[in-house]
Write a protein that holds these residues in place. Structure first.
Motif: not given
Length: 378
Positions: A10, A13, A45-49, A52-53, A68, A72-73
């Motif tokens: 994570d 990003i 990763v955290s929930s992102s755009l 970002d993925y 995912k 969110a972070r």
């Protein structure tokens, strides 16, 4: 089915990836490259755009998948701090920091979580961090003591200090770092040097004006009448709180324009600036890894460093050590060391050769293979 190592990626990003982002990038890339037969690496990763993925998949083309989180972070940071989520499931989880889903799991099963500790600033220099960051680090360290299967640290020096903070017994493993990816002198180095207006001779240091970094001590050293009149490039911000680099330098007796700050994200730019330096000075009072020394060594730059334990361990006498001490005199000793290296070409050459040799001991491939072995041992 393959055995999967889930790597928390994570930080690459994050709004400001920083040194941890570089560590995550380099180690994850090498873990993918060195994966044993029948093993693969999945990113977490955290929930992102969506962009970002895409960035993560672009950075790590060999990932077997990308988990995912639904959080969110910011929310994930809080959730993992209080153990409120079990994502990303079981299996082998490796975290490049304390940011990890630390929870109770059966010691005899296949679930295992390994975290990484890069420094102990929350305990040694809490004034350098925000109160929220200090509290988070201490809370996560407590969770790691209860639930982590192993703790990775970059130096034996840090391992010894960690034992004073939390008792992890035989769960601590020392796995070193290496130069950031892409740290090589580029073909257009001359053009880059001209763009930065690099002088013929100059010193380089890194860090902010935070007292623990030792930059203020170095400025005092260079402001002494018996110090060589060599420009200084500081790899870091111009401001720290209400202090400004130029003002602090002038107060130390350094002529205006002799000191300037550069914040470099491009490894090729950093290689250009470092490789042209007369010496790299690392005056920090407290460090955990010594990665900056390894990078200077890799480029053949003579290194002057404080005798903080991590630096002494990493340098292994390849640099010129300066005693920090508990009282006055550090600036004077730094000045003497800088003068010796600047005025003695033979000494500078010896340090350059010793550093280049020492750099060979640190590679990301070796670090990654040791991480794989650690998980295999668990």
């Amino acid at each position: 089915m393959p055995t999967t190592l889930r790597m928390i990626v994570d930080q690459v990003i994050a709004p400001v990836p920083g040194a941890l982002g570089r560590y995550t990038q380099a180690l994850t890339t090498s873990l993918i490259d060195t994966a044993p037969r029948g093993c693969d690496v999945e990113g977490v990763v955290s929930s992102s755009l969506p962009s970002d993925y895409e960035l993560v998949l672009e950075r790590f083309p060999g990932l077997s998948g990308l988990y995912k989180s639904s959080l969110a972070r910011r929310e994930l940071v809080a959730a993992w701090q209080f153990g409120l989520t079990t994502s990303p499931g079981g299996g082998m989880i490796h975290a490049p920091s304390l940011f990890a889903p630390l929870r109770r799991h059966a010691a005899a099963g296949n679930d295992q979580t390994v975290v990484t500790v890069h420094d102990l600033l929350a305990w040694t220099h809490p004034e350098s961090l925000t109160p929220t960051t200090v509290a988070w680090n201490k809370a996560m360290m407590k969770r790691a003591r209860k639930h982590a299967d192993a703790i990775v640290v970059p130096t034996h020096a840090l391992a010894e200090r960690l034992a004073l903070v939390a008792d992890f017994g035989d769960r601590v493993r020392v796995i070193g770092t290496a130069p950031r990816l892409g740290l090589k002198l580029p073909r257009d180095a001359a053009d880059r040097a001209a763009r930065f207006a690099l002088p013929g001779d100059y010193l380089v240091t890194a860090g902010s004006l935070d007292p623990r970094n030792g930059v203020v001590d170095l400025l005092e050293a260079l402001g002494r009448a018996d110090s060589p009149d060599v420009p200084l490039i500081v790899l870091g911000p111009e401001n720290w709180g209400e202090q400004h680099l130029a003002t602090v330098a002038e107060e130390a007796g350094i002529a205006r324009g002799r000191v300037r700050a550069l914040e470099l994200d491009d490894p090729a730019d950093l290689a250009t600036v470092l490789s042209g330096a007369t010496a790299y000075v690392a005056p920090s009072h407290d460090e955990g890894s010594g990665t900056s020394l390894i990078e200077a060594f890799a480029l053949g730059v003579p290194v002057i460093h404080s005798d903080t334990p991590a630096y002494v361990e990493v340098a292994a006498e390849a640099g010129r050590a300066v005693v920090v001490g508990g009282g006055a005199g550090y600036a004077e000793r730094l000045a003497a060391a800088v003068t010796a290296v600047v005025d003695d070409a033979e000494l500078a050459d010896r340090l350059s050769i010793a550093g280049t040799d020492r750099a060979q001991a640190f590679t990301w491939r070796d670090s990654a293979e040791r991480v794989w072995q650690l998980h295999a041992d668990l």
